[in-house]
Design a protein around this motif. Structure first.
Motif, mmCIF file in Angstrom:
data_model
loop_
_atom_site.group_PDB
_atom_site.id
_atom_site.type_symbol
_atom_site.label_atom_id
_atom_site.label_comp_id
_atom_site.label_asym_id
_atom_site.label_seq_id
_atom_site.Cartn_x
_atom_site.Cartn_y
_atom_site.Cartn_z
ATOM 1 N N MET A 159 28.909 0.033 -25.489
ATOM 2 C CA MET A 159 28.110 -0.902 -24.701
ATOM 3 C C MET A 159 26.614 -0.661 -24.891
ATOM 4 S SD MET A 159 30.387 -1.285 -21.201
ATOM 5 C CE MET A 159 29.273 -2.540 -20.528
ATOM 6 N N GLN A 160 26.231 0.599 -25.026
ATOM 7 C CA GLN A 160 24.819 0.919 -25.270
ATOM 8 C C GLN A 160 24.351 0.312 -26.593
ATOM 9 O OE1 GLN A 160 22.894 2.855 -23.019
ATOM 10 N NE2 GLN A 160 21.180 2.110 -24.243
ATOM 11 N N SER A 161 25.218 0.367 -27.605
ATOM 12 C CA SER A 161 24.845 -0.206 -28.904
ATOM 13 C C SER A 161 24.662 -1.718 -28.811
ATOM 14 C CB SER A 161 25.902 0.138 -29.956
ATOM 15 O OG SER A 161 27.123 -0.542 -29.721
ATOM 16 N N VAL A 163 41.708 -0.102 -22.586
ATOM 17 C CA VAL A 163 40.280 0.164 -22.394
ATOM 18 C C VAL A 163 40.070 0.781 -21.020
ATOM 19 C CG1 VAL A 163 37.962 -0.797 -22.376
ATOM 20 C CG2 VAL A 163 39.704 -1.818 -23.858
ATOM 21 N N ASP A 164 39.446 1.944 -20.998
ATOM 22 C CA ASP A 164 39.121 2.624 -19.747
ATOM 23 C C ASP A 164 37.732 2.173 -19.307
ATOM 24 O OD1 ASP A 164 38.705 4.327 -17.632
ATOM 25 O OD2 ASP A 164 39.427 6.122 -18.664
ATOM 26 N N ALA A 165 37.681 1.307 -18.308
ATOM 27 C CA ALA A 165 36.407 0.770 -17.817
ATOM 28 C C ALA A 165 35.995 1.422 -16.501
ATOM 29 C CB ALA A 165 36.494 -0.744 -17.664
ATOM 30 N N ALA A 183 31.066 -6.224 -26.658
ATOM 31 C CA ALA A 183 31.444 -4.917 -27.195
ATOM 32 C C ALA A 183 32.858 -4.920 -27.775
ATOM 33 C CB ALA A 183 31.317 -3.849 -26.110
ATOM 34 N N ILE A 184 33.766 -5.670 -27.160
ATOM 35 C CA ILE A 184 35.157 -5.653 -27.628
ATOM 36 C C ILE A 184 35.541 -6.865 -28.468
ATOM 37 C CG2 ILE A 184 35.858 -4.280 -25.616
ATOM 38 C CD1 ILE A 184 37.300 -6.870 -24.605
ATOM 39 N N GLU A 185 34.630 -7.808 -28.606
ATOM 40 C CA GLU A 185 34.978 -9.068 -29.271
ATOM 41 C C GLU A 185 35.526 -8.839 -30.675
ATOM 42 O OE1 GLU A 185 35.692 -13.036 -29.204
ATOM 43 O OE2 GLU A 185 34.856 -11.858 -27.551
ATOM 44 N N GLY A 186 34.893 -7.968 -31.436
ATOM 45 C CA GLY A 186 35.340 -7.727 -32.805
ATOM 46 C C GLY A 186 36.668 -7.005 -32.899
#
Length: 274
Positions: A67-69, A39-41, A117-120
């Motif tokens: 993240m916007q979603s 992941v590019d943060a 955002a990444i949980e799923g």
């Protein structure tokens, strides 16, 4: 995956090898049979470019979209994941992420947006590695809130420990307020100059003496070498670019160390639970 490990690779100091480590540890884990998401943060998109995306700002979907979603409680339209030919998956970033970071200050539970955002995605991977931006701002707080462990790359130089106190304080604050299970997996000594072994050894010993009593320092350090930077320039890992280089060998050994440490801890916890 049931035991997906999320590792934030962070140091607010730039140029210490965060992105290089994210790429090569990630590909090393894939070579060892693990499923890995990188992941590019960082709004600069260095990880995204290092994996061959020439113009990140032209991407229709990225981490900022995801993240916007979450912030708007909407379903993301499109797939943000990019598959790399060396087996790792990439959640890319671009300059839009800087706007997301600014917008986080006006969002409820703002520290948890990245985690949500990444949980799923965790069900699909053994490891998720987060390449954090060189700051201790809200995006880094989000990454630490989402992580199980922190890896801290530290350059083998005398000023390497400058800023470490502030980073450790930030990690402590995250533990107290948003992620009590967060652990420091270790300090990784990077950019070690093999042309000056005495100096490198002195600095390594200094880091181990100052921090090794209460923070693990990885046995394997990463040498300074042109192979890593050249590999990033052509969108490859150091293994694909120059497999027999000292840098490639160091990352192979680091990969084994990370796996053995993580799986050894899981086994110990399982034993205690029995």
């Amino acid at each position: 995956m049931e035991n997906c490990k999320v590792i934030a690779i962070t140091n607010q100091k730039g140029g210490v090898g965060k992105t290089t480590t994210t790429v090569n540890l990630g590909v090393g884990l894939v070579t060892a049979g693990k499923k890995v998401l990188l992941v590019d943060a960082d709004p600069q998109g260095s990880l995204t470019v290092s994996l061959g995306v020439k113009n990140p700002d032209a991407l229709d979907v990225s981490l900022s979209s995801l993240m916007q979603s979450v912030m708007e409680d909407e379903r993301l339209s499109g797939n943000a994941i990019i598959k790399h030919k060396e087996g790792v998956d990439l959640l890319p970033s671009n300059i839009e992420l800087s706007g997301i970071e600014t917008g986080l200050f006006n969002v409820m539970s703002r520290e948890y947006v990245f985690k949500n955002a990444i949980e799923g995605m965790k069900q699909n991977y053994d490891y998720i590695l987060i390449d954090c931006m060189p700051s201790l701002g809200m995006m880094t707080i989000n990454a630490l809130t989402a992580a199980d462990k922190v890896m801290i790359p530290v350059q083998a130089e005398f000023l390497a420990t400058k800023g470490m106190t502030q980073l450790l304080q930030t990690i402590g604050n995250v533990r107290r307020h948003t992620n009590p299970k967060l652990e420091i997996d270790g300090i990784l000594i990077t950019l070690a100059d093999n042309r000056k072994p005495a100096l490198t050894s002195e600095i390594s010993n200094m880091i181990r003496e100052n921090f090794g009593k209460y923070i693990r320092v990885y046995d394997q350090s990463i040498p300074d070498g042109a192979a890593a930077s050249k590999a990033s320039g052509v969108g490859k890992s150091v293994y694909a670019f120059e497999a027999k280089s000292k840098v490639a060998d160091a990352y192979r050994k680091l990969t084994k160390e990370v796996i053995s440490h993580g799986e050894g801890r899981l086994e110990a916890e399982h034993t205690r639970s029995i």
